[in-house]
Design a protein around this motif. Structure first.
Motif, mmCIF file in Angstrom:
data_model
loop_
_atom_site.group_PDB
_atom_site.id
_atom_site.type_symbol
_atom_site.label_atom_id
_atom_site.label_comp_id
_atom_site.label_asym_id
_atom_site.label_seq_id
_atom_site.Cartn_x
_atom_site.Cartn_y
_atom_site.Cartn_z
ATOM 1 N N GLN A 252 0.806 -1.208 0.000
ATOM 2 C CA GLN A 252 0.000 0.000 0.000
ATOM 3 C C GLN A 252 0.848 1.271 0.000
ATOM 4 O O GLN A 252 0.305 2.384 0.044
ATOM 5 C CB GLN A 252 -0.959 0.001 1.196
ATOM 6 C CG GLN A 252 -2.010 -1.105 1.089
ATOM 7 C CD GLN A 252 -2.931 -1.174 2.283
ATOM 8 O OE1 GLN A 252 -2.480 -1.310 3.429
ATOM 9 N NE2 GLN A 252 -4.222 -1.107 2.021
ATOM 10 N N THR A 253 2.154 1.104 -0.090
ATOM 11 C CA THR A 253 3.030 2.253 -0.308
ATOM 12 C C THR A 253 2.690 2.863 -1.661
ATOM 13 O O THR A 253 2.747 2.179 -2.690
ATOM 14 C CB THR A 253 4.503 1.819 -0.273
ATOM 15 O OG1 THR A 253 4.830 1.400 1.048
ATOM 16 C CG2 THR A 253 5.419 2.956 -0.702
ATOM 17 N N SER A 254 2.316 4.136 -1.657
ATOM 18 C CA SER A 254 1.826 4.751 -2.883
ATOM 19 C C SER A 254 1.586 6.237 -2.624
ATOM 20 O O SER A 254 1.762 6.732 -1.511
ATOM 21 C CB SER A 254 0.520 4.077 -3.309
ATOM 22 O OG SER A 254 0.083 4.543 -4.568
ATOM 23 N N VAL A 255 1.171 6.915 -3.668
ATOM 24 C CA VAL A 255 0.676 8.279 -3.524
ATOM 25 C C VAL A 255 -0.829 8.228 -3.717
ATOM 26 O O VAL A 255 -1.315 7.685 -4.718
ATOM 27 C CB VAL A 255 1.312 9.245 -4.538
ATOM 28 C CG1 VAL A 255 0.780 10.660 -4.323
ATOM 29 C CG2 VAL A 255 2.831 9.223 -4.425
ATOM 30 N N TYR A 256 -1.556 8.782 -2.768
ATOM 31 C CA TYR A 256 -3.010 8.708 -2.781
ATOM 32 C C TYR A 256 -3.588 10.080 -3.128
ATOM 33 O O TYR A 256 -3.202 11.100 -2.554
ATOM 34 C CB TYR A 256 -3.526 8.252 -1.417
ATOM 35 C CG TYR A 256 -3.178 6.813 -1.128
ATOM 36 C CD1 TYR A 256 -1.951 6.461 -0.588
ATOM 37 C CD2 TYR A 256 -4.077 5.795 -1.426
ATOM 38 C CE1 TYR A 256 -1.620 5.141 -0.347
ATOM 39 C CE2 TYR A 256 -3.766 4.471 -1.188
ATOM 40 C CZ TYR A 256 -2.537 4.153 -0.655
ATOM 41 O OH TYR A 256 -2.210 2.841 -0.427
ATOM 42 N N GLY B 276 -2.377 15.326 -2.929
ATOM 43 C CA GLY B 276 -1.861 13.990 -2.695
ATOM 44 C C GLY B 276 -1.321 13.746 -1.307
ATOM 45 O O GLY B 276 -0.905 14.675 -0.597
ATOM 46 N N THR B 277 -1.332 12.466 -0.909
ATOM 47 C CA THR B 277 -0.703 11.988 0.323
ATOM 48 C C THR B 277 0.305 10.924 -0.066
ATOM 49 O O THR B 277 -0.062 9.929 -0.677
ATOM 50 C CB THR B 277 -1.737 11.374 1.278
ATOM 51 O OG1 THR B 277 -2.667 12.372 1.692
ATOM 52 C CG2 THR B 277 -1.041 10.776 2.496
ATOM 53 N N ARG B 278 1.550 11.166 0.301
ATOM 54 C CA ARG B 278 2.600 10.184 -0.008
ATOM 55 C C ARG B 278 2.743 9.272 1.204
ATOM 56 O O ARG B 278 3.190 9.703 2.255
ATOM 57 C CB ARG B 278 3.915 10.891 -0.328
ATOM 58 C CG ARG B 278 4.993 9.974 -0.855
ATOM 59 C CD ARG B 278 6.192 10.771 -1.349
ATOM 60 N NE ARG B 278 5.857 11.617 -2.475
ATOM 61 C CZ ARG B 278 5.882 11.234 -3.748
ATOM 62 N NH1 ARG B 278 6.226 9.988 -4.053
ATOM 63 N NH2 ARG B 278 5.569 12.072 -4.703
ATOM 64 N N LEU B 279 2.337 8.011 1.028
ATOM 65 C CA LEU B 279 2.335 7.047 2.125
ATOM 66 C C LEU B 279 3.402 5.987 1.894
ATOM 67 O O LEU B 279 3.480 5.406 0.814
ATOM 68 C CB LEU B 279 0.962 6.379 2.230
ATOM 69 C CG LEU B 279 0.841 5.257 3.272
ATOM 70 C CD1 LEU B 279 0.965 5.825 4.683
ATOM 71 C CD2 LEU B 279 -0.472 4.508 3.119
#
Lengths: 111, 110
Positions: B85-89, B104-107
């Motif tokens: 689930q590491t991604s940009v949301y 965006g949220t960078r997770l």
């Protein structure tokens, strides 16, 4: 295959015109969009075209739509370094309000 | 300025932790969306909400839940984060003319 296809990269010289191409599959598409994503940012709507139009021009941007071939293009005149970004094509199919996005074309503008 | 606001902008989680990504729009749009963006994959729709009180699965809903709290707010929850689930949301809302995206949220899940 993909519903919306784009080439992944395009490299142009500053001052030249850029043409980014996109093909889609659904002939019932009602709206077609171009989005721009700069590094570290969200997608920004650049322009859109209704499916009953062939062309739309907005300052340096020209969108051409060939419905017969299901082909959409975005031409950027006098490309500048600030135009370097990822450009996404998207279609909105008939009966749906959710666009389908291509994978994006990275435009690199060099001096 | 009118638009879509996402929080947080960055987040690092350990595997198994939970968190909620927040999204709010002030354009009075009915429809709201959550996407994830991964290199070479483009945008993939996780969940969407056509109107207040409704939510539906998108292309990649597994591992996520959503809540449409009211017309303005649409949150995305990871109950037990995984490295995949590491991604940009990105959150978005839409009118006829197209989407308005948040920044965006960078997770990162470690």
């Amino acid at each position: 295959g993909e519903d919306v296809e784009q080439s992944l990269f395009l490299s142009v010289r500053e001052g030249d015109s850029s043409v980014i191409n996109c093909t889609y599959t659904d002939s019932s598409s009602t709206y077609l969009y171009w989005y721009k994503q700069e590094p570290g940012a969200g997608l920004q709507l650049l322009t859109y075209i209704f499916s009953n139009m062939d062309m739309k021009q907005d300052q340096r941007l020209t969108v051409l739509l060939n419905k017969k071939d299901k082909h959409l293009s975005l031409r950027i005149a006098d490309t500048q370094t600030g135009d370097s970004a990822i450009y996404f094509c998207a279609e909105r199919k008939g009966g749906s309000y959710i666009p389908t996005f291509g994978r994006g074309t990275s435009l690199i503008v060099h001096p | 300025n009118a638009g879509v606001t996402q929080t947080p902008k960055f987040q690092v989680l350990k595997t198994g932790q939970s968190m909620t990504l927040q999204c709010a729009q002030d354009m009075n749009h009915n429809s709201m969306y959550w996407y994830r963006q991964d290199p070479g994959m483009g945008l993939r729709l996780i969940y969407y909400s056509a109107s207040e009180g409704t939510t539906d699965k998108g292309e990649v809903p597994n591992g996520y839940n959503v809540s449409r709290l009211n017309k303005r707010e649409f949150s995305l929850r990871l109950e037990s984060a995984a490295p995949s689930q590491t991604s940009v949301y990105f959150c978005a809302s839409t009118s006829e003319e197209g989407y308005t995206f948040g920044s965006g949220t960078r997770l990162t899940v470690v």
